[in-house]
Design an enzyme around this catalytic site. Structure first.
Site, PDB file in Angstrom:
ATOM      1  N   ASP A   1    -166.124  -9.516 -17.302  1.00 41.21           N
ATOM      2  CA  ASP A   1    -165.824  -9.048 -18.651  1.00 41.21           C
ATOM      3  C   ASP A   1    -164.723  -9.903 -19.270  1.00 41.21           C
ATOM      4  O   ASP A   1    -163.592  -9.913 -18.791  1.00 41.21           O
ATOM      5  CB  ASP A   1    -165.375  -7.582 -18.599  1.00 41.21           C
TER       6      ASP A   1
ATOM      7  N   TYR B   1    -158.628 -12.925 -25.144  1.00 41.19           N
ATOM      8  CA  TYR B   1    -157.881 -13.069 -23.891  1.00 41.19           C
ATOM      9  C   TYR B   1    -157.329 -14.481 -23.713  1.00 41.19           C
ATOM     10  O   TYR B   1    -156.459 -14.702 -22.872  1.00 41.19           O
ATOM     11  CB  TYR B   1    -158.756 -12.709 -22.692  1.00 41.19           C
TER      12      TYR B   1
ATOM     13  N   HIS C   1    -164.988  -6.245 -30.717  1.00 35.21           N
ATOM     14  CA  HIS C   1    -163.805  -5.892 -29.937  1.00 35.21           C
ATOM     15  C   HIS C   1    -163.056  -4.694 -30.520  1.00 35.21           C
ATOM     16  O   HIS C   1    -162.664  -3.778 -29.792  1.00 35.21           O
ATOM     17  CB  HIS C   1    -162.874  -7.102 -29.841  1.00 35.21           C
TER      18      HIS C   1
ATOM     19  N   ASN D   1    -162.001  -2.754  -4.475  1.00 37.23           N
ATOM     20  CA  ASN D   1    -162.535  -2.109  -5.667  1.00 37.23           C
ATOM     21  C   ASN D   1    -164.054  -1.952  -5.596  1.00 37.23           C
ATOM     22  O   ASN D   1    -164.602  -0.917  -5.988  1.00 37.23           O
ATOM     23  CB  ASN D   1    -162.146  -2.900  -6.913  1.00 37.23           C
TER      24      ASN D   1
ATOM     25  N   LYS E   1    -166.448 -10.807 -26.395  1.00 36.56           N
ATOM     26  CA  LYS E   1    -166.196  -9.889 -27.523  1.00 36.56           C
ATOM     27  C   LYS E   1    -165.828 -10.675 -28.775  1.00 36.56           C
ATOM     28  O   LYS E   1    -165.114 -11.685 -28.702  1.00 36.56           O
ATOM     29  CB  LYS E   1    -165.053  -8.920 -27.168  1.00 36.56           C
TER      30      LYS E   1
END
Length: 324
Positions: free
Chosen positions: A48, A53, A115, A285, A82
């Site tokens: 993602d 970013y 976004h 995770n 995004k």
């Protein structure tokens, strides 16, 4: 090494999206490339990202390294990006998508989100990229009068052109989703919003899922990621990893607090995209889906809800209200 595999969520067209992906926010430089490469090496199949970013080129380098070494093929990986707020006008949407595709080194995105439902004045990438919140790069937030419909219809054209497989929306409320459904020729497949035990978003999740959207939770660990940014709200909030309720459930399952929080989300049929700094954390995770919480334990974790949101632009950028 035996790699764990993520379970999947079925999207409205029947596609199977990995339920546990890896987030890339706040991975920078070579660390971003190494993180994506390590994630793919350890079994992740959804990455993602976002223009905002500021690391898509580096994330793409990590992806291309993994593809070049035969760890994955492009078709194996869900690459996500995004649309930033400054590219909402129809004449700028394709520009943003193609720039991000070039940075990732791919020909299409598996999911592409709007976004934020906030349209800001266009900033040329030649001035500064990613544009961020400030028009002047310093302090001025300059809005633009672009309705979501204009942006969405431009994105639909890029789906038609094969540059995007699935459209999504992020940081939107149920009312705005209702409006979007009225005119969307291609309905959104995924909603991405902030969800964690301090902000369970039960009604938003229920509505989105009832309309056939998969829901992706970001900031699954609550204040943790925002503490790194010295957010006052996050700094005064008890970390979830040390909360007695979370620790108690973790001890019962011989699991880590992180795994308990992620499993609480995935048992709600949410997708998650935690950021991991080490291969050990990545594997941990992914393994969070290997056990089940009881109904009582789910209730205990959900009982921490106080409607506390950490990613609210109004806290940092004047006039950027999206939540009531």
């Amino acid at each position: 090494m035996v790699m764990s595999r993520s379970p999947t969520l079925r999207l409205r067209d029947g596609s199977e999206m990995p339920q546990i992906g890896m987030g890339t926010w706040k991975h920078y430089g070579t660390k971003a490339a190494d993180a994506v490469y390590a994630g793919l090496q350890n079994g992740y199949r959804l990455v993602d990202g976002a223009c905002d970013y500021g690391n898509e080129k580096e994330c793409g380098d990590g992806l291309q390294r993994a593809i070049g070494e035969g760890i994955v093929e492009r078709a194996d990986v869900w690459v996500v990006s995004k649309l930033w707020n400054t590219f909402h006008r129809k004449e700028h949407v394709a520009e943003a998508v193609k720039r991000s595709l070039a940075d990732w080194g791919v020909s299409y995105f598996d999911i592409y989100y709007v976004h934020f439902p906030i349209s800001l004045a266009y900033v040329s990438p030649e001035v500064h990229y990613p544009p961020g919140w400030y028009f002047d790069g310093k302090s001025e937030v300059k809005h633009d009068s672009v309705p979501l419909r204009e942006t969405w219809e431009a994105l639909e054209e890029l789906v038609d052109a094969g540059l995007i497989r699935h459209l999504g929306v992020s940081n939107v409320c149920s009312a705005l989703l209702m409006d979007l459904f009225k005119y969307a020729r291609i309905k959104p497949s995924v909603l991405q919003i902030e969800i964690h035990p301090y902000n369970t978003q039960a009604r938003a999740v229920e509505y989105a899922q009832s309309q056939g959207l998969a829901v992706t939770a970001y900031s699954s660990f609550g204040p943790l990621g925002f503490r790194e940014l010295s957010s006052p709200k996050a700094l005064r909030t008890p970390p979830l990893f040390t909360h007695p309720a979370v620790i108690s459930v973790a001890q019962k399952h011989d699991a880590t607090p992180a795994q308990i929080i992620l499993r609480w989300a995935t048992q709600r049929d949410l997708a998650v995209i935690p950021k991991s700094n080490t291969p050990e954390m990545m594997r941990e995770n992914l393994q969070s889906a290997s056990f089940n919480l009881t109904e009582e334990e789910m209730g205990v974790i959900s009982g921490l809800d106080v409607g506390l949101r950490f990613n609210d632009p109004a806290d940092d950028f004047a006039g950027c209200y999206i939540f009531s």
